[in-house]
Write a protein that holds these residues in place. Structure first.
Motif, PDB file in Angstrom:
ATOM      1  N   PRO A  29      42.171-112.457 -17.842  1.00 13.87           N
ATOM      2  CA  PRO A  29      42.930-112.288 -16.602  1.00 13.87           C
ATOM      3  C   PRO A  29      44.217-113.094 -16.605  1.00 13.87           C
ATOM      4  CG  PRO A  29      41.109-113.819 -16.270  1.00 13.87           C
ATOM      5  CD  PRO A  29      40.930-113.225 -17.651  1.00 13.87           C
ATOM      6  N   GLY A  30      45.277-112.504 -16.095  1.00  9.84           N
ATOM      7  CA  GLY A  30      46.513-113.246 -15.927  1.00  9.84           C
ATOM      8  C   GLY A  30      46.414-114.179 -14.737  1.00  9.84           C
ATOM      9  N   LEU A  31      47.178-115.262 -14.779  1.00 14.05           N
ATOM     10  CA  LEU A  31      47.189-116.171 -13.643  1.00 14.05           C
ATOM     11  C   LEU A  31      47.754-115.445 -12.429  1.00 14.05           C
ATOM     12  CD1 LEU A  31      48.417-119.526 -15.252  1.00 14.05           C
ATOM     13  CD2 LEU A  31      46.082-118.682 -14.929  1.00 14.05           C
ATOM     14  N   GLY A  32      46.994-115.425 -11.355  1.00 20.26           N
ATOM     15  CA  GLY A  32      47.423-114.747 -10.135  1.00 20.26           C
ATOM     16  C   GLY A  32      47.003-113.299 -10.039  1.00 20.26           C
ATOM     17  N   ASP A  33      46.376-112.742 -11.091  1.00 23.18           N
ATOM     18  CA  ASP A  33      46.023-111.322 -11.072  1.00 23.18           C
ATOM     19  C   ASP A  33      45.082-110.958  -9.933  1.00 23.18           C
ATOM     20  OD1 ASP A  33      47.561-111.048 -13.332  1.00 23.18           O
ATOM     21  OD2 ASP A  33      45.946-110.245 -14.603  1.00 23.18           O
ATOM     22  N   VAL A  34      44.023-111.739  -9.741  1.00 21.71           N
ATOM     23  CA  VAL A  34      43.005-111.365  -8.760  1.00 21.71           C
ATOM     24  C   VAL A  34      43.589-111.366  -7.351  1.00 21.71           C
ATOM     25  CG1 VAL A  34      40.754-111.949  -7.782  1.00 21.71           C
ATOM     26  CG2 VAL A  34      41.131-112.157 -10.238  1.00 21.71           C
ATOM     27  N   ALA A  35      44.496-112.275  -7.070  1.00 20.89           N
ATOM     28  CA  ALA A  35      45.154-112.276  -5.769  1.00 20.89           C
ATOM     29  C   ALA A  35      45.969-111.004  -5.572  1.00 20.89           C
ATOM     30  CB  ALA A  35      46.048-113.508  -5.624  1.00 20.89           C
ATOM     31  N   ILE A  36      46.614-110.513  -6.634  1.00 17.02           N
ATOM     32  CA  ILE A  36      47.368-109.268  -6.535  1.00 17.02           C
ATOM     33  C   ILE A  36      46.425-108.098  -6.296  1.00 17.02           C
ATOM     34  CG2 ILE A  36      48.846-107.654  -7.796  1.00 17.02           C
ATOM     35  CD1 ILE A  36      50.114-110.034  -9.184  1.00 17.02           C
ATOM     36  N   TYR A  37      45.251-108.089  -6.959  1.00 22.61           N
ATOM     37  CA  TYR A  37      44.265-107.035  -6.704  1.00 22.61           C
ATOM     38  C   TYR A  37      43.934-106.994  -5.214  1.00 22.61           C
ATOM     39  CZ  TYR A  37      43.311-107.754 -11.737  1.00 22.61           C
ATOM     40  OH  TYR A  37      43.405-107.920 -13.088  1.00 22.61           O
ATOM     41  N   ARG A  38      43.722-108.173  -4.639  1.00 21.82           N
ATOM     42  CA  ARG A  38      43.337-108.252  -3.228  1.00 21.82           C
ATOM     43  C   ARG A  38      44.450-107.737  -2.328  1.00 21.82           C
ATOM     44  NH1 ARG A  38      43.468-112.893   0.518  1.00 21.82           N
ATOM     45  NH2 ARG A  38      41.940-112.545   2.171  1.00 21.82           N
ATOM     46  N   HIS A  39      45.689-108.048  -2.665  1.00 22.04           N
ATOM     47  CA  HIS A  39      46.806-107.595  -1.844  1.00 22.04           C
ATOM     48  C   HIS A  39      47.029-106.094  -1.975  1.00 22.04           C
ATOM     49  CE1 HIS A  39      48.573-111.923  -2.122  1.00 22.04           C
ATOM     50  NE2 HIS A  39      47.670-111.807  -1.181  1.00 22.04           N
ATOM     51  N   THR A  40      46.636-105.517  -3.116  1.00 22.92           N
ATOM     52  CA  THR A  40      46.839-104.087  -3.334  1.00 22.92           C
ATOM     53  C   THR A  40      45.996-103.253  -2.384  1.00 22.92           C
ATOM     54  OG1 THR A  40      47.364-104.501  -5.658  1.00 22.92           O
ATOM     55  CG2 THR A  40      46.757-102.253  -5.069  1.00 22.92           C
ATOM     56  N   ASP A  41      44.744-103.657  -2.176  1.00 20.04           N
ATOM     57  CA  ASP A  41      43.855-102.942  -1.258  1.00 20.04           C
ATOM     58  C   ASP A  41      42.784-103.921  -0.797  1.00 20.04           C
ATOM     59  OD1 ASP A  41      42.131-101.331   0.133  1.00 20.04           O
ATOM     60  OD2 ASP A  41      41.732 -99.932  -1.505  1.00 20.04           O
ATOM     61  N   ARG A  42      43.014-104.537   0.360  1.00 19.59           N
ATOM     62  CA  ARG A  42      42.077-105.561   0.850  1.00 19.59           C
ATOM     63  C   ARG A  42      40.695-104.989   1.134  1.00 19.59           C
ATOM     64  NH1 ARG A  42      44.131-110.531   2.565  1.00 19.59           N
ATOM     65  NH2 ARG A  42      46.385-110.721   2.310  1.00 19.59           N
ATOM     66  N   GLN A  43      40.612-103.687   1.341  1.00 26.51           N
ATOM     67  CA  GLN A  43      39.316-103.060   1.594  1.00 26.51           C
ATOM     68  C   GLN A  43      38.619-102.649   0.304  1.00 26.51           C
ATOM     69  OE1 GLN A  43      38.287-103.045   4.795  1.00 26.51           O
ATOM     70  NE2 GLN A  43      40.239-104.082   5.172  1.00 26.51           N
ATOM     71  N   GLY A  44      39.278-102.844  -0.834  1.00 24.09           N
ATOM     72  CA  GLY A  44      38.752-102.280  -2.069  1.00 24.09           C
ATOM     73  C   GLY A  44      38.388-103.273  -3.145  1.00 24.09           C
ATOM     74  N   ILE A  45      38.066-104.505  -2.782  1.00 26.78           N
ATOM     75  CA  ILE A  45      37.600-105.477  -3.767  1.00 26.78           C
ATOM     76  C   ILE A  45      36.509-106.317  -3.122  1.00 26.78           C
ATOM     77  CG2 ILE A  45      39.594-106.940  -3.211  1.00 26.78           C
ATOM     78  CD1 ILE A  45      39.386-108.067  -6.073  1.00 26.78           C
ATOM     79  N   TRP A  46      35.368-106.392  -3.796  1.00 28.49           N
ATOM     80  CA  TRP A  46      34.173-106.985  -3.179  1.00 28.49           C
ATOM     81  C   TRP A  46      33.495-107.991  -4.100  1.00 28.49           C
ATOM     82  CZ3 TRP A  46      34.993-101.700  -3.704  1.00 28.49           C
ATOM     83  CH2 TRP A  46      35.350-101.024  -2.535  1.00 28.49           C
ATOM     84  N   VAL A  47      32.724-108.853  -3.463  1.00 29.71           N
ATOM     85  CA  VAL A  47      31.877-109.820  -4.166  1.00 29.71           C
ATOM     86  C   VAL A  47      30.441-109.607  -3.706  1.00 29.71           C
ATOM     87  CG1 VAL A  47      31.346-112.266  -4.464  1.00 29.71           C
ATOM     88  CG2 VAL A  47      33.731-111.507  -4.409  1.00 29.71           C
ATOM     89  N   GLY A  48      29.510-109.616  -4.673  1.00 26.31           N
ATOM     90  CA  GLY A  48      28.095-109.523  -4.345  1.00 26.31           C
ATOM     91  C   GLY A  48      27.489-110.905  -4.174  1.00 26.31           C
ATOM     92  N   TRP A  49      26.727-111.090  -3.095  1.00 26.65           N
ATOM     93  CA  TRP A  49      26.124-112.385  -2.768  1.00 26.65           C
ATOM     94  C   TRP A  49      24.607-112.276  -2.704  1.00 26.65           C
ATOM     95  CZ3 TRP A  49      28.831-116.962  -1.398  1.00 26.65           C
ATOM     96  CH2 TRP A  49      30.216-116.838  -1.289  1.00 26.65           C
ATOM     97  N   LEU A  50      23.935-113.278  -3.257  1.00 26.24           N
ATOM     98  CA  LEU A  50      22.507-113.502  -3.034  1.00 26.24           C
ATOM     99  C   LEU A  50      22.383-114.845  -2.338  1.00 26.24           C
ATOM    100  CD1 LEU A  50      20.757-112.374  -6.334  1.00 26.24           C
ATOM    101  CD2 LEU A  50      20.738-111.220  -4.115  1.00 26.24           C
ATOM    102  N   GLY A  51      22.029-114.828  -1.068  1.00 29.04           N
ATOM    103  CA  GLY A  51      22.033-116.074  -0.304  1.00 29.04           C
ATOM    104  C   GLY A  51      23.435-116.644  -0.264  1.00 29.04           C
ATOM    105  N   ASN A  52      23.593-117.884  -0.735  1.00 28.56           N
ATOM    106  CA  ASN A  52      24.900-118.542  -0.758  1.00 28.56           C
ATOM    107  C   ASN A  52      25.563-118.504  -2.131  1.00 28.56           C
ATOM    108  OD1 ASN A  52      24.782-119.320   1.981  1.00 28.56           O
ATOM    109  ND2 ASN A  52      23.458-121.067   1.447  1.00 28.56           N
ATOM    110  N   ALA A  53      25.031-117.676  -3.017  1.00 30.07           N
ATOM    111  CA  ALA A  53      25.548-117.626  -4.390  1.00 30.07           C
ATOM    112  C   ALA A  53      26.261-116.303  -4.661  1.00 30.07           C
ATOM    113  CB  ALA A  53      24.414-117.805  -5.394  1.00 30.07           C
ATOM    114  N   ARG A  54      27.471-116.396  -5.222  1.00 32.03           N
ATOM    115  CA  ARG A  54      28.170-115.212  -5.701  1.00 32.03           C
ATOM    116  C   ARG A  54      27.539-114.800  -7.030  1.00 32.03           C
ATOM    117  NH1 ARG A  54      32.063-119.127  -4.662  1.00 32.03           N
ATOM    118  NH2 ARG A  54      33.468-118.747  -2.887  1.00 32.03           N
ATOM    119  N   ILE A  55      27.267-113.491  -7.190  1.00 32.12           N
ATOM    120  CA  ILE A  55      26.632-113.073  -8.450  1.00 32.12           C
ATOM    121  C   ILE A  55      27.357-111.917  -9.147  1.00 32.12           C
ATOM    122  CG2 ILE A  55      24.391-113.937  -7.713  1.00 32.12           C
ATOM    123  CD1 ILE A  55      24.742-110.235  -7.938  1.00 32.12           C
ATOM    124  N   GLY A  56      28.395-111.349  -8.530  1.00 33.53           N
ATOM    125  CA  GLY A  56      29.098-110.249  -9.177  1.00 33.53           C
ATOM    126  C   GLY A  56      30.272-109.770  -8.342  1.00 33.53           C
TER     127      GLY A  56
END
Length: 292
Positions: A29-56
């Motif tokens: 990943p490039g530095l800053g890439d994930v933030a750009i993904y989020r700005h491209t479509d805030r409704q289209g990037i997700w994190v999977g959680w189990l309890g308080n842990a991010r898993i995917g």
């Protein structure tokens, strides 16, 4: 059991963890890439959680009413094989379910899996690598018919117009975020009338072992234009440099080989629905594989 998996929109606090996951998976990943993904479509990037842990995580970015793309699809190793990845996949696919075309960049050993969901192969994408000494001559001059412009001197509207003619969908917001990000350098070839004939960006990236550079997007209307851009992008950036080029552009292979790049891996672009009727002949490097 997967009933307790929560799939939530990616928040700013999630970005460091997702970036580390992408690094560990070899996505570079490039530095800053994930933030750009989020700005491209805030409704289209997700994190999977189990309890308080991010898993995917996964992206399902909607570019317009006709085209979307799924990427950044991963589950942390301790949680694989339990159905969590399937839940993330279904969530992204459902988000884009009304679109006539959805794309994905598949690892070679996963193409059959994607085919069961209706995705068909379109063309290979090759990752190229070179070790740059960063000392080749920087030719940021006005010689010939083109001028090689850098940073703020680049006419943004000309670059947007050039890009829109060569992408499945105009992407002004994404491109503005990508080209105006402070990490790395951007160059464009512009003629005396202000018309763009190619542009590219190099940015720092995170390798599995250490740091390097990624070039992309890299768009050029001729091999000569691509060579000039590559020379300019490489000249001040020493270290490992990666480019993801569509194999359908045979000129890209010739240009990269001439500059000492070698192939290190390959993925397969696949589409569900009617594949975009856009030529790849002017695409020498993709911005990223995660957003197509």
């Amino acid at each position: 059991m997967t009933s307790f998996l929560r799939i939530l929109p990616l928040e700013k606090d999630d970005i460091p963890a997702v970036t580390v996951w992408a690094q560990q998976e070899g996505f570079a990943p490039g530095l800053g890439d994930v933030a750009i993904y989020r700005h491209t479509d805030r409704q289209g990037i997700w994190v999977g959680w189990l309890g308080n842990a991010r898993i995917g995580c996964i992206t399902g970015v909607r570019y317009n009413a006709a085209y979307g793309f799924i990427g950044l699809y991963l589950v942390c190793p301790p949680w694989r094989g339990r159905g969590y990845g399937l839940k993330l996949w279904r969530h992204a696919l459902e988000h884009l379910g009304d679109l006539p075309c959805v794309g994905v960049e598949a690892a070679p050993d996963r193409s059959d899996d994607y085919a069961t969901w209706g995705f068909q192969p379109a063309s290979a994408t090759v990752r190229w690598q070179v070790i740059s000494d960063g000392e080749s001559p920087c030719r940021l001059d006005a010689g010939g018919a083109w001028q090689l412009l850098e940073g703020a001197a680049i006419p943004q509207h000309a670059v947007q117009r050039f890009d829109a003619q060569r992408e499945p969908s105009p992407r002004p917001h994404f491109l503005a975020q990508w080209l105006n990000h402070p990490a790395g350098s951007v160059l464009a070839l512009v003629d005396s009338q202000g018309r763009c004939h190619g542009f590219g960006r190099i940015r720092p990236c995170l390798l599995q072992q250490g740091e390097g550079w990624r070039i992309g997007p890299l768009m050029a209307e001729t091999s000569e234009a691509a060579q000039r851009l590559l020379h300019g992008l490489l000249c001040r950036h020493a270290g490992v440099v990666l480019v993801d080029a569509p194999a359908a552009n045979l000129r890209a292979s010739l240009v990269l080989e001439q500059l000492g790049f070698r192939q290190i891996s390959q993925t397969l672009r696949m589409y569900r629905g009617t594949a975009p009727a856009v030529s790849l002949q002017d695409v020498y490097g993709l911005a990223c594989l995660e957003l197509g």
